[in-house]
Enzyme design. Structure first.
Site, PDB file in Angstrom:
ATOM      1  N   ARG A   1     -30.068   0.605 -15.874  1.00  0.00           N
ATOM      2  CA  ARG A   1     -30.944   0.004 -16.861  1.00  0.00           C
ATOM      3  C   ARG A   1     -32.198   0.855 -17.089  1.00  0.00           C
ATOM      4  NH1 ARG A   1     -31.973  -5.807 -17.182  1.00  0.00           N
ATOM      5  NH2 ARG A   1     -31.775  -5.831 -14.936  1.00  0.00           N
TER       6      ARG A   1
ATOM      7  N   ASP B   1     -26.703 -10.860  -7.273  1.00  0.00           N
ATOM      8  CA  ASP B   1     -27.794 -10.024  -6.793  1.00  0.00           C
ATOM      9  C   ASP B   1     -27.307  -8.584  -6.689  1.00  0.00           C
ATOM     10  OD1 ASP B   1     -30.376  -9.607  -5.855  1.00  0.00           O
ATOM     11  OD2 ASP B   1     -29.723  -9.697  -3.777  1.00  0.00           O
TER      12      ASP B   1
ATOM     13  N   CYS C   1     -39.881   6.878  23.325  1.00  0.00           N
ATOM     14  CA  CYS C   1     -39.401   7.479  24.558  1.00  0.00           C
ATOM     15  C   CYS C   1     -39.397   8.983  24.319  1.00  0.00           C
ATOM     16  CB  CYS C   1     -37.984   6.994  24.866  1.00  0.00           C
ATOM     17  SG  CYS C   1     -37.150   8.032  26.070  1.00  0.00           S
TER      18      CYS C   1
ATOM     19  N   LYS D   1     -33.563 -19.830 -11.016  1.00  0.00           N
ATOM     20  CA  LYS D   1     -33.498 -19.370  -9.629  1.00  0.00           C
ATOM     21  C   LYS D   1     -33.342 -20.517  -8.625  1.00  0.00           C
ATOM     22  CE  LYS D   1     -34.330 -14.840  -9.960  1.00  0.00           C
ATOM     23  NZ  LYS D   1     -35.401 -14.206  -9.225  1.00  0.00           N
TER      24      LYS D   1
ATOM     25  N   TYR E   1     -20.556  -8.885 -17.622  1.00  0.00           N
ATOM     26  CA  TYR E   1     -21.018 -10.150 -18.200  1.00  0.00           C
ATOM     27  C   TYR E   1     -21.468 -10.060 -19.659  1.00  0.00           C
ATOM     28  CZ  TYR E   1     -25.494  -8.064 -16.927  1.00  0.00           C
ATOM     29  OH  TYR E   1     -26.543  -7.201 -16.797  1.00  0.00           O
TER      30      TYR E   1
ATOM     31  N   CYS F   1     -38.952   3.492  29.197  1.00  0.00           N
ATOM     32  CA  CYS F   1     -37.827   3.325  28.282  1.00  0.00           C
ATOM     33  C   CYS F   1     -36.734   2.470  28.932  1.00  0.00           C
ATOM     34  CB  CYS F   1     -37.273   4.699  27.922  1.00  0.00           C
ATOM     35  SG  CYS F   1     -35.721   4.636  27.027  1.00  0.00           S
TER      36      CYS F   1
ATOM     37  N   LYS G   1     -25.892 -15.845 -11.068  1.00  0.00           N
ATOM     38  CA  LYS G   1     -26.769 -14.674 -11.109  1.00  0.00           C
ATOM     39  C   LYS G   1     -26.504 -13.816  -9.875  1.00  0.00           C
ATOM     40  CE  LYS G   1     -31.378 -13.137 -12.094  1.00  0.00           C
ATOM     41  NZ  LYS G   1     -31.337 -12.086 -11.063  1.00  0.00           N
TER      42      LYS G   1
ATOM     43  N   CYS H   1     -32.572  11.261  26.705  1.00  0.00           N
ATOM     44  CA  CYS H   1     -32.432   9.815  26.899  1.00  0.00           C
ATOM     45  C   CYS H   1     -31.078   9.332  26.380  1.00  0.00           C
ATOM     46  CB  CYS H   1     -33.562   9.106  26.154  1.00  0.00           C
ATOM     47  SG  CYS H   1     -33.343   7.339  25.981  1.00  0.00           S
TER      48      CYS H   1
ATOM     49  N   ASP I   1       0.834  -1.205   0.000  1.00  0.00           N
ATOM     50  CA  ASP I   1       0.000   0.000   0.000  1.00  0.00           C
ATOM     51  C   ASP I   1       0.866   1.252   0.000  1.00  0.00           C
ATOM     52  OD1 ASP I   1      -2.084  -1.680   0.051  1.00  0.00           O
ATOM     53  OD2 ASP I   1      -2.796  -1.170   2.070  1.00  0.00           O
TER      54      ASP I   1
ATOM     55  N   SER J   1     -34.089  -7.615 -19.528  1.00  0.00           N
ATOM     56  CA  SER J   1     -34.173  -8.290 -18.236  1.00  0.00           C
ATOM     57  C   SER J   1     -34.543  -9.746 -18.500  1.00  0.00           C
ATOM     58  CB  SER J   1     -35.197  -7.615 -17.334  1.00  0.00           C
ATOM     59  OG  SER J   1     -36.353  -7.319 -18.058  1.00  0.00           O
ATOM     60  N   LEU J   2     -34.168 -10.618 -17.577  1.00  0.00           N
ATOM     61  CA  LEU J   2     -34.293 -12.044 -17.850  1.00  0.00           C
ATOM     62  C   LEU J   2     -35.620 -12.628 -17.382  1.00  0.00           C
ATOM     63  CD1 LEU J   2     -30.754 -13.217 -16.703  1.00  0.00           C
ATOM     64  CD2 LEU J   2     -31.557 -12.910 -19.046  1.00  0.00           C
TER      65      LEU J   2
ATOM     66  N   GLU K   1     -23.619 -18.968 -15.991  1.00  0.00           N
ATOM     67  CA  GLU K   1     -22.937 -17.991 -15.145  1.00  0.00           C
ATOM     68  C   GLU K   1     -23.733 -17.864 -13.852  1.00  0.00           C
ATOM     69  OE1 GLU K   1     -22.583 -14.324 -17.457  1.00  0.00           O
ATOM     70  OE2 GLU K   1     -22.363 -15.538 -19.258  1.00  0.00           O
TER      71      GLU K   1
ATOM     72  N   CYS L   1     -33.659   4.976  29.775  1.00  0.00           N
ATOM     73  CA  CYS L   1     -33.704   6.104  30.707  1.00  0.00           C
ATOM     74  C   CYS L   1     -34.873   6.013  31.686  1.00  0.00           C
ATOM     75  CB  CYS L   1     -33.772   7.418  29.948  1.00  0.00           C
ATOM     76  SG  CYS L   1     -35.369   7.702  29.165  1.00  0.00           S
TER      77      CYS L   1
ATOM     78  N   LYS M   1     -27.193 -19.134 -20.796  1.00  0.00           N
ATOM     79  CA  LYS M   1     -27.236 -18.429 -22.080  1.00  0.00           C
ATOM     80  C   LYS M   1     -26.883 -19.382 -23.217  1.00  0.00           C
ATOM     81  CE  LYS M   1     -25.731 -14.101 -19.965  1.00  0.00           C
ATOM     82  NZ  LYS M   1     -24.596 -13.199 -19.723  1.00  0.00           N
TER      83      LYS M   1
ATOM     84  N   GLU N   1       3.896   1.679  -1.238  1.00  0.00           N
ATOM     85  CA  GLU N   1       4.479   1.929  -2.556  1.00  0.00           C
ATOM     86  C   GLU N   1       3.439   2.525  -3.499  1.00  0.00           C
ATOM     87  OE1 GLU N   1       7.490  -1.386  -3.857  1.00  0.00           O
ATOM     88  OE2 GLU N   1       6.135  -2.220  -2.349  1.00  0.00           O
ATOM     89  N   TYR N   2       2.224   1.975  -3.397  1.00  0.00           N
ATOM     90  CA  TYR N   2       1.125   2.478  -4.224  1.00  0.00           C
ATOM     91  C   TYR N   2       0.840   3.946  -3.893  1.00  0.00           C
ATOM     92  CZ  TYR N   2      -3.574   2.871  -6.202  1.00  0.00           C
ATOM     93  OH  TYR N   2      -4.672   3.282  -6.906  1.00  0.00           O
ATOM     94  N   ASP N   3       0.782   4.244  -2.590  1.00  0.00           N
ATOM     95  CA  ASP N   3       0.510   5.618  -2.149  1.00  0.00           C
ATOM     96  C   ASP N   3       1.562   6.590  -2.669  1.00  0.00           C
ATOM     97  OD1 ASP N   3      -1.721   4.806  -0.874  1.00  0.00           O
ATOM     98  OD2 ASP N   3      -0.854   4.772   1.141  1.00  0.00           O
TER      99      ASP N   3
HETATM  100 ZN   LIG Z   1     -35.309   6.848  26.954  1.00  0.00          ZN
END
Ligand SMILES: [Zn+2]
Length: 672
Positions: free
Chosen positions: A140, A121, A428, A316, A227, A410, A119, A433, A37, A86-87, A117, A413, A292, A39-41
């Site tokens: 999209r 999320d 509350c 799915k 993809y 509460c 899927k 509190c 890191d 969309s699939l 492949e 408190c 596919k 060296e990168y910096d």
């Molecule tokens: Zn409270």
């Protein structure tokens, strides 16, 4: 800078950019860094210094420009040159087989090769490169038209800003996602604070990408898998899906490694089964596989119906259900004083995550489902939605289970709680509190707000205990000595925290506003308010009616804001912040010289605008310094043409008024 760049400076800058890009690729795409890191910096530091001294050599695709984009007031729309599809879904082996047979019939073949492949999320995104340089990125949207989120996509480190050896146009499609660990952390926080947890990783990815301020997006650990492709010009694309993915990887894109060529539908079934079992070992959520047709010519022949391609389908995974015991019901106190019941569960693994807590929303939810302490409960995790309690198993009750009642006082408190009629939430009412105070402070110091590094829950607890901090305003009055007197601090560490807090006095207005924790005012709303009013004083002074006329601010939000600022506690906090020297800095979309983009320009509009309402249009013009006329006159500078324009066009032609399209208007607004 009065310096004249020499060819050697430009050469050095190019070498540095290439080297940094190479390290980025190794680190973020291939996950195999070759330098430390530090060296990168050093390389990055040198590049920033050179670009600071030679600002005319800065280009938009320089690795220094990932988080450079200015906050926007809206997302301009983008028409996709190739629609983003969309699939369709399949949920069983039968449905998969039926799809496969349909494909074979359409192609008039007996069998066809497929590529499987995972899927992911996440959120589908399209990224366009011109002459090998990232030009724009869009969501999209409805498939034909999406939103321009270029500034936000550039903050994703695994997205290359420039491509090696590509001189033409290529548009890639991919899925932006957030890793599971980050998702779980964000949600646990939300459950405790009484906010509705994000239902799935896709919601967070979408919410993060649709931030108007790219610096907010940059704080979210977003990533991408590419993809597919959209528009391509001047490049020879390989002729099958698998080779195409490899080709994209060579160009520098991040491709998911779990891809499989399948010659039969049985092989697809095995791939599906394998990943249903192994999905929990992945760092990201998947909710199925994508199948596919391998041959790209076949894909083109099959085409699409409606918005769905005929050549691909999502297969799915079924929902996962487990049974566990509800050990107790806990109460969290949110920063607005809401008492939030949550389930404390016998820890159980579902969907790869160990679950010991689930939200119970509110007392109505608990009573409706007749959930009792000690019950066995059915937890469901569908797709990758976070687990929720479906029901209690009544037939497994032993009689010792206890009905739950919201406490009269509460838990933090001990003040008596209140339930406003018509609301399901019990609160509350005590603004002092300790439960609320700490939540407010944590929120104020969080990443999306002032982002005070090193000021976590533990330290805040100590500050409250020592009576040093009652509200967020007090933070800026802390002295080095006071911090040092706390358990666990030395001179050096207390000085560091002190400096960190002081440096946050210049936090932009919208982040401070968000940090105040006004009910219903999230990051997005805070940004809209700050853009509209331009100062904290104006926001505090705004009437409920004025607030209500701001685009995208509804009556519920207006009421909440007004009530917040009418409260004496809020007034005290604002005064404390002002006296401490907090600037409430407002960054407008002013161009370099401090002039607004449409300074003094008069606008008229005709026809129907497609990406915004008239009110929103007028708002944008005013914020950029322009004025609005209902008719075209001598002082009118621009006539903006919507769909089905009216007679104003004739008047504009007579007077020689400039006519521009909605697109041109938006381009001007963003300073293009
Ligand atoms: Zn409270």
């Amino acid at each position: 800078m009065g310096l004249v760049e020499t060819p050697s400076v430009e050469k050095r800058i190019n070498i540095l950019r290439e080297e940094i890009n190479q390290h980025n690729h190794l680190y973020y795409v291939l996950d195999s860094p070759s330098v430390s890191d530090d060296e990168y910096d050093l390389l990055m530091r040198e590049l920033i210094d050179l670009e600071t001294n030679y600002p005319n050599l800065i280009v938009s695709h320089s690795p220094t420009q990932r988080v450079g984009a200015q906050p926007a007031s809206h997302f301009p729309s983008v028409i996709h040159s190739e629609p983003m599809l969309s699939l369709a879904n399949a949920f069983s082996r039968q449905e998969m087989t039926a799809w496969y047979e349909r494909v074979c019939r359409s192609l008039e073949v007996d069998h066809v090769a497929l590529v499987c492949e995972l899927k992911i999320d996440g959120l589908a995104i399209s990224i366009n490169y011109q002459q090998g340089i990232l030009s724009f990125a869009a969501t999209r949207g409805n498939g034909r038209q999406g939103e321009d989120v270029t500034g936000n996509v550039k903050t994703i480190r695994s997205v290359p800003l420039s491509l090696k050896g590509v001189s033409d146009v290529i548009e890639v499609r991919g899925e932006v996602y957030i890793p599971k660990t980050a998702f779980n952390e964000l949600n646990e926080q939300r459950v405790k604070e009484g906010e509705i947890p994000y239902a799935n990783t896709r919601n967070i990815a979408a919410g993060s990408l649709r931030q108007l301020d790219p610096s907010v997006t940059a704080t979210r650990p977003l990533n991408i898998f590419v993809y597919g492709i959209g528009e391509v010009a001047g490049l020879t694309v390989p002729d099958n899906q698998l080779d195409m993915l490899r080709w994209l990887a060579v160009m520098g894109f991040k491709i998911n490694e779990h891809i499989q060529w399948c010659n039969t539908i049985e092989e697809v079934e095995l791939f599906h089964q394998r990943w249903e079992q192994q999905k929990n070992e992945l760092e990201y959520n998947i909710d199925g596989i994508v199948v596919k047709v391998a041959d790209l010519n076949h894909q083109r022949t099959l085409g699409f119906v409606g918005r769905e391609p005929r050549w691909a389908i999502a297969y799915k995974f079924p929902a996962e259900r487990v049974i566990t015991k509800l050990l107790n019901i806990g109460i969290g106190v949110g920063r607005t004083g809401s008492l939030n019941p949550y389930a404390i569960l016998e820890p159980i693994t579902v969907g790869g995550a160990k679950i010991s807590m689930a939200t119970l929303h509110n007392i109505d939810y608990i009573q409706e489902k007749d959930i009792r302490i000690g019950d066995w409960v059915l937890l469901e995790r569908s797709g990758d939605v976070i687990p929720k309690i479906i029901k209690s198993l009544e037939d497994r009750r032993l009689g010792s289970e206890k009905k739950f009642e919201m406490p009269d006082s509460c838990p933090e408190c001990s003040q008596p709680t209140v339930r406003i009629s018509g609301e399901v939430v019990v609160r509350c009412p005590n603004p002092m509190c300790s439960g609320q105070v700490i939540r407010k402070l944590i929120h104020f110091a969080s990443k999306g707000a002032t982002d005070i590094q090193g000021l976590g829950e533990k330290i805040l607890e100590k500050l409250i205990e020592a009576n040093l901090v009652e509200d967020v305003g007090d933070l800026f009055y802390l002295t080095v000595d006071q911090i040092e007197a706390l358990d666990g601090f030395q001179q050096k560490s207390s000085m560091k925290l002190y400096k960190e807090i002081q440096s946050k006095k210049d936090t932009p207005l919208h982040k401070i506003l968000y940090g105040l924790g006004i009910m219903h005012v999230g990051e997005e709303t805070a940004f809209i308010l700050s853009e509209h009013f331009g100062s904290m004083d104006a926001i505090v002074a705004a009437s409920e009616l004025e607030l209500n006329t701001v685009p995208m601010i509804g009556p519920k939000i207006s009421t909440s804001i007004k009530e917040f600022f009418l409260d004496s506690e809020a007034k005290t906090v604002i005064t404390k912040l002002q006296n401490a020297g907090v600037t409430f800095r407002y960054q407008s979309q002013r161009s370099g010289g401090g002039k607004l983009i449409f300074d003094g320009d008069d606008f008229a509009v005709t026809g129907t605008l497609s990406t915004m309402t008239r009110l929103e249009f007028e708002d944008l013009v005013r914020k950029a310094g322009g004025t609005i006329s209902k008719t075209v006159g001598r002082k009118t500078k621009y006539l903006v043409l919507g769909e089905d324009p009216g007679s104003k066009i004739i008047k504009a032609q007579e007077l020689g008024v400039l006519q521009i399209s909605e697109e041109e208007f938006l381009a001007k607004l963003s300073g293009i």
